[in-house]
Design a protein around this motif. Sequence first.
Motif, mmCIF file in Angstrom:
data_model
loop_
_atom_site.group_PDB
_atom_site.id
_atom_site.type_symbol
_atom_site.label_atom_id
_atom_site.label_comp_id
_atom_site.label_asym_id
_atom_site.label_seq_id
_atom_site.Cartn_x
_atom_site.Cartn_y
_atom_site.Cartn_z
ATOM 1 N N UNK A 77 -4.175 4.874 -7.004
ATOM 2 C CA UNK A 77 -4.843 5.152 -5.726
ATOM 3 C C UNK A 77 -5.975 4.160 -5.480
ATOM 4 N N UNK A 78 -6.717 3.819 -6.528
ATOM 5 C CA UNK A 78 -7.797 2.843 -6.384
ATOM 6 C C UNK A 78 -7.257 1.461 -6.021
ATOM 7 N N UNK A 79 -6.174 1.055 -6.673
ATOM 8 C CA UNK A 79 -5.552 -0.228 -6.335
ATOM 9 C C UNK A 79 -5.005 -0.185 -4.907
ATOM 10 N N UNK A 80 -4.405 0.929 -4.535
ATOM 11 C CA UNK A 80 -3.892 1.074 -3.181
ATOM 12 C C UNK A 80 -4.987 0.953 -2.132
ATOM 13 N N UNK A 81 -6.141 1.527 -2.409
ATOM 14 C CA UNK A 81 -7.265 1.419 -1.481
ATOM 15 C C UNK A 81 -7.741 -0.028 -1.384
ATOM 16 N N UNK A 134 0.822 -1.200 0.000
ATOM 17 C CA UNK A 134 0.000 0.000 0.000
ATOM 18 C C UNK A 134 0.857 1.252 0.000
ATOM 19 N N UNK A 135 1.894 1.269 0.812
ATOM 20 C CA UNK A 135 2.769 2.433 0.894
ATOM 21 C C UNK A 135 3.456 2.687 -0.446
ATOM 22 N N UNK A 136 3.915 1.630 -1.088
ATOM 23 C CA UNK A 136 4.533 1.773 -2.408
ATOM 24 C C UNK A 136 3.557 2.318 -3.440
ATOM 25 N N UNK A 137 2.312 1.829 -3.409
ATOM 26 C CA UNK A 137 1.294 2.323 -4.335
ATOM 27 C C UNK A 137 0.962 3.785 -4.063
ATOM 28 N N UNK A 138 0.899 4.138 -2.793
ATOM 29 C CA UNK A 138 0.618 5.526 -2.434
ATOM 30 C C UNK A 138 1.733 6.450 -2.904
ATOM 31 N N UNK A 139 2.981 6.045 -2.699
ATOM 32 C CA UNK A 139 4.113 6.860 -3.149
ATOM 33 C C UNK A 139 4.150 6.969 -4.673
ATOM 34 N N UNK A 140 3.833 5.876 -5.360
ATOM 35 C CA UNK A 140 3.789 5.913 -6.828
ATOM 36 C C UNK A 140 2.690 6.844 -7.316
ATOM 37 N N UNK A 141 1.545 6.819 -6.660
ATOM 38 C CA UNK A 141 0.456 7.718 -7.043
ATOM 39 C C UNK A 141 0.837 9.176 -6.794
ATOM 40 N N UNK A 142 1.499 9.440 -5.693
ATOM 41 C CA UNK A 142 1.953 10.810 -5.419
ATOM 42 C C UNK A 142 3.004 11.252 -6.435
#
Length: 145
Positions: free
Chosen positions: A51-55, A3-11
């Motif tokens: 972000x959707x995948x991260x959620x 999740x953290x990796x996905x969030x950082x990638x989205x940012x």
Amino acid sequence: MLFLGLLLAALAGAVIATVLTVRGFRASGRLRTAALLVGAGAVALYAWGLLNVGYAVLQAEDGGAGSAPAGPCREAGPQVASLVVGYDVSFLPLRFECRLTGGGAYVTSAVPGYVNQGTAGLGLVAATCAVLATTTARRVRPPVA
């Protein structure tokens, strides 16, 4: 951790989209401007999908009572959801998959349907504009002596 990796990638995608937008407004030439702005749209749309995948991953990794099967995997109904043994994330195309006991898998609706199609379409338009901008810029410039 995923999740953290996905969030950082989205940012990072949001930052890249912002930089491309600013460069697009400052660019000289219509095709170059179009390439940068449409490319910014493609990056922003992909970041939205991340972000959707991260959620979905955040829901899937949420432990506690009622956490099995993973939240996003429940949308297929109780019969199919009872066969879920895990999940996978795919980045191209962007999707959240639920793995089943028999070795199969199914894709959830965690990522809106327009994300992959829109990203691909905008990416192709941006690439076409960039190629056209490059070739027309070479034709217009006088040869260097």
